[in-house]
Design a protein around this motif. Structure first.
Motif, PDB file in Angstrom:
ATOM      1  N   PHE A 209       0.854  -1.182   0.000  1.00 25.36           N
ATOM      2  CA  PHE A 209       0.000   0.000   0.000  1.00 25.36           C
ATOM      3  C   PHE A 209       0.890   1.231   0.000  1.00 25.36           C
ATOM      4  CE2 PHE A 209       0.629  -0.799   4.528  1.00 25.36           C
ATOM      5  CZ  PHE A 209       0.751   0.465   5.095  1.00 25.36           C
ATOM      6  N   LEU A 210       0.350   2.333  -0.505  1.00 19.05           N
ATOM      7  CA  LEU A 210       1.122   3.567  -0.664  1.00 19.05           C
ATOM      8  C   LEU A 210       0.707   4.620   0.340  1.00 19.05           C
ATOM      9  CD1 LEU A 210       1.105   4.190  -4.541  1.00 19.05           C
ATOM     10  CD2 LEU A 210       2.846   3.020  -3.179  1.00 19.05           C
ATOM     11  N   ARG A 211       1.703   5.396   0.770  1.00 17.33           N
ATOM     12  CA  ARG A 211       1.457   6.646   1.487  1.00 17.33           C
ATOM     13  C   ARG A 211       2.204   7.727   0.713  1.00 17.33           C
ATOM     14  NH1 ARG A 211      -1.760   7.996   5.705  1.00 17.33           N
ATOM     15  NH2 ARG A 211      -0.183   8.590   7.212  1.00 17.33           N
TER      16      ARG A 211
ATOM     17  N   TYR B  42      -2.248  11.228   0.667  1.00 19.12           N
ATOM     18  CA  TYR B  42      -2.945  10.109   0.033  1.00 19.12           C
ATOM     19  C   TYR B  42      -2.516   8.798   0.668  1.00 19.12           C
ATOM     20  CZ  TYR B  42      -4.327   6.644  -3.470  1.00 19.12           C
ATOM     21  OH  TYR B  42      -4.879   5.555  -4.097  1.00 19.12           O
ATOM     22  N   THR B  43      -3.495   7.911   0.861  1.00 18.53           N
ATOM     23  CA  THR B  43      -3.239   6.538   1.297  1.00 18.53           C
ATOM     24  C   THR B  43      -4.032   5.605   0.397  1.00 18.53           C
ATOM     25  OG1 THR B  43      -2.943   7.240   3.600  1.00 18.53           O
ATOM     26  CG2 THR B  43      -3.342   4.901   3.208  1.00 18.53           C
ATOM     27  N   SER B  44      -3.354   4.621  -0.168  1.00 17.73           N
ATOM     28  CA  SER B  44      -4.034   3.688  -1.080  1.00 17.73           C
ATOM     29  C   SER B  44      -4.668   2.545  -0.293  1.00 17.73           C
ATOM     30  CB  SER B  44      -3.037   3.119  -2.087  1.00 17.73           C
ATOM     31  OG  SER B  44      -2.251   2.095  -1.483  1.00 17.73           O
TER      32      SER B  44
ATOM     33  N   LYS C 245       2.714  19.078  -6.008  1.00 18.36           N
ATOM     34  CA  LYS C 245       3.576  20.218  -6.323  1.00 18.36           C
ATOM     35  C   LYS C 245       4.573  20.410  -5.198  1.00 18.36           C
ATOM     36  CE  LYS C 245       3.201  24.475  -8.894  1.00 18.36           C
ATOM     37  NZ  LYS C 245       2.331  25.581  -9.344  1.00 18.36           N
ATOM     38  N   GLY C 246       5.844  20.501  -5.543  1.00 22.27           N
ATOM     39  CA  GLY C 246       6.886  20.718  -4.547  1.00 22.27           C
ATOM     40  C   GLY C 246       7.604  19.440  -4.191  1.00 22.27           C
ATOM     41  N   ASP C 247       8.004  19.329  -2.916  1.00 22.60           N
ATOM     42  CA  ASP C 247       8.740  18.165  -2.419  1.00 22.60           C
ATOM     43  C   ASP C 247       7.772  17.020  -2.140  1.00 22.60           C
ATOM     44  OD1 ASP C 247      10.366  20.716  -1.005  1.00 22.60           O
ATOM     45  OD2 ASP C 247      11.640  19.164  -1.918  1.00 22.60           O
ATOM     46  N   ILE C 248       8.000  15.886  -2.801  1.00 23.47           N
ATOM     47  CA  ILE C 248       7.105  14.741  -2.708  1.00 23.47           C
ATOM     48  C   ILE C 248       7.868  13.538  -2.151  1.00 23.47           C
ATOM     49  CG2 ILE C 248       5.541  13.207  -3.957  1.00 23.47           C
ATOM     50  CD1 ILE C 248       4.702  16.202  -3.921  1.00 23.47           C
ATOM     51  N   LEU C 249       7.236  12.838  -1.231  1.00 21.68           N
ATOM     52  CA  LEU C 249       7.741  11.562  -0.728  1.00 21.68           C
ATOM     53  C   LEU C 249       6.669  10.514  -0.962  1.00 21.68           C
ATOM     54  CD1 LEU C 249       9.401   9.519   1.018  1.00 21.68           C
ATOM     55  CD2 LEU C 249       8.344  10.572   3.032  1.00 21.68           C
ATOM     56  N   LEU C 250       7.039   9.444  -1.656  1.00 29.45           N
ATOM     57  CA  LEU C 250       6.135   8.313  -1.828  1.00 29.45           C
ATOM     58  C   LEU C 250       6.750   7.120  -1.119  1.00 29.45           C
ATOM     59  CD1 LEU C 250       4.038   7.280  -4.835  1.00 29.45           C
ATOM     60  CD2 LEU C 250       5.494   5.555  -3.766  1.00 29.45           C
ATOM     61  N   LYS C 251       5.978   6.533  -0.235  1.00 28.90           N
ATOM     62  CA  LYS C 251       6.457   5.432   0.584  1.00 28.90           C
ATOM     63  C   LYS C 251       5.544   4.231   0.352  1.00 28.90           C
ATOM     64  CE  LYS C 251       8.593   5.047   5.149  1.00 28.90           C
ATOM     65  NZ  LYS C 251       8.865   5.781   6.402  1.00 28.90           N
TER      66      LYS C 251
END
Length: 416
Positions: free
Chosen positions: A237-239, A248-250, A274-280
């Motif tokens: 799952f994504l955060r 967002y949480t999948s 937009k801007g600094d993005i972290l996908l975990k």
């Protein structure tokens, strides 16, 4: 030179800079560090990266009592050697004992093993440059508890920053910073940290053009299924975070090891970023109230110019050294310039063997590992000895970002 308390297997070593064509002769020790057989095996790592930039690093596992003792000894050494001419940059979480021990402290901390916001990198470099240029005796101390990657980001960024207006006699300093970064940081750093140094360097030189268009994320495709379960497969799952705030949480995808060659997580309507993005990306363990990190990736939308972006295994934090993530694995992002569903993407749909659990109210799914960064430390200090980025401070150091950017460069901020 102060004597540091070390474990018996740690050795204090020194090195001196020797000018070419000049025979070595006794000199004061300029660099001190504790050598280690493995990462985090010693309590303290103190290095004169250059004669005016000092890196002080402690492992995250450092015993608290020894850590405090070493903090005091480092403070005594800095005061005896540099008096009031040093400014400490704290790159870790705030601690009251740090600001009590040092007269001048700037707080620039961010989570360990991550990269800071692009705007913060610029602010650190400008603050360093302002302090060092204010007085030839001034020195900068970079303080870190945790992985040395944080120090590496700052050293590498400042190496590029100072190159803009550097004189020829600073070439040795730039070489020393480059050698420190390559020898001590690259082997332990994270891909996103290197990516942000690349962004910063490219924006300074003009080789990276600024993208100011909004981007909408529609699909995250994982090519190659990681093996996080005993029978193969994973339950990802994504955060997604923007400026370190969750946006967002999948759902939780259940993927069998041999049933799919890829997995697509679709977001509709598209998610504005937009801007600094972290996908975990996490793996939710089966029959266990726990989760593992499959991969992390950080990027800034100002440097994204294609609507399809692919990160290979070597580009993904954590996954780049995890055998459970396949060597050929990669993660693909599909963007557009609007929230509407992208037509012609039906081929990305997952097969019938993939099930999705949308019960994201589970505390394990919702728990945010960044909620309390700095939160459990009391950073209110007596005596006004803590500097703020937006306060006036010794050496003419002020923090308004309008004053902190090199001329003629429009820097992205979190609001962009």
């Amino acid at each position: 030179i102060v004597s540091f308390k070390q474990r018996s297997d740690c050795v204090l070593v020194s090195s001196t800079r020797v000018t070419p064509s000049v025979q070595p002769h006794p000199q004061p020790i300029r660099n001190m560090s504790t050598s280690r057989t493995t990462e985090d095996s010693c309590e303290l790592d103190l290095v004169y990266v250059t004669e005016r930039i000092i890196a002080v690093s402690f492992p995250s596992t450092a015993n608290e009592e020894n850590f405090r003792s070493n903090l005091r000894e480092v403070a005594q050494m800095l005061k005896s050697k540099h008096g009031g001419n040093y400014l400490l940059f704290n790159l870790s979480e705030r601690r009251p004992d740090i600001t009590k021990l040092h007269a001048k402290v700037l707080e620039f901390g961010w989570p360990d093993l991550h990269t800071p916001a692009l705007e913060k990198i610029c602010s650190v470099c400008k603050a360093m440059d302002t302090w060092l240029n204010a007085d030839p005796h001034n020195v900068v101390v970079l303080h870190n508890k945790g992985n040395r990657g944080r120090i590496g980001v700052v050293i590498a960024a400042y190496m590029h920053y100072s190159n803009i207006s550097a004189s020829a006699d600073q070439a040795l300093d730039r070489f020393a910073m480059k050698r420190f970064y390559e020898d001590k940081i690259v082997p332990i750093g994270q891909p996103s940290q290197r990516r942000y140094v690349h962004y910063f360097s490219g924006l300074l030189s003009g080789s990276i053009k600024m993208n100011n268009k909004p981007l909408f994320l529609h699909h995250v495709i994982m090519h190659g299924i990681p093996n996080f379960e005993s029978k193969g497969g994973c339950r990802p799952f994504l955060r997604i975070y923007q400026a370190m705030q969750p946006v967002y949480t999948s759902g939780i995808y259940n993927v069998q090891g041999d049933s799919q060659t890829s997995i697509c997580i679709t977001i509709e309507p598209g998610l504005l970023l937009k801007g600094d993005i972290l996908l975990k990306c996490y793996h939710k363990k089966f029959r266990s109230p726990a989760r593992d990190v499959i991969f992390r990736v950080q990027f800034h939308t100002c440097a994204i110019h294609d609507l399809g972006v692919v990160f290979g295994k070597e580009d993904l934090d954590d996954a780049f050294k995890d055998d459970r993530f396949p060597e050929y694995g990669k993660v693909e992002f599909v963007f557009s310039y609007g929230p509407e569903k992208i037509q012609g993407m039906e081929h990305l749909e997952n097969g019938p063997s993939v099930s999705v659990d949308y019960n994201t109210s589970d505390p394990l799914i919702r728990w945010d590992s960044y909620d309390n960064f700095n939160g459990h430390r009391d950073d209110g200090m007596e005596g006004g000895n803590k500097l703020h980025m937006n306060d006036q401070s010794p050496g003419g150091l002020s923090g308004g970002l309008a004053d902190q950017h090199p001329p003629d460069i429009h820097w992205p901020s979190q609001s962009q």
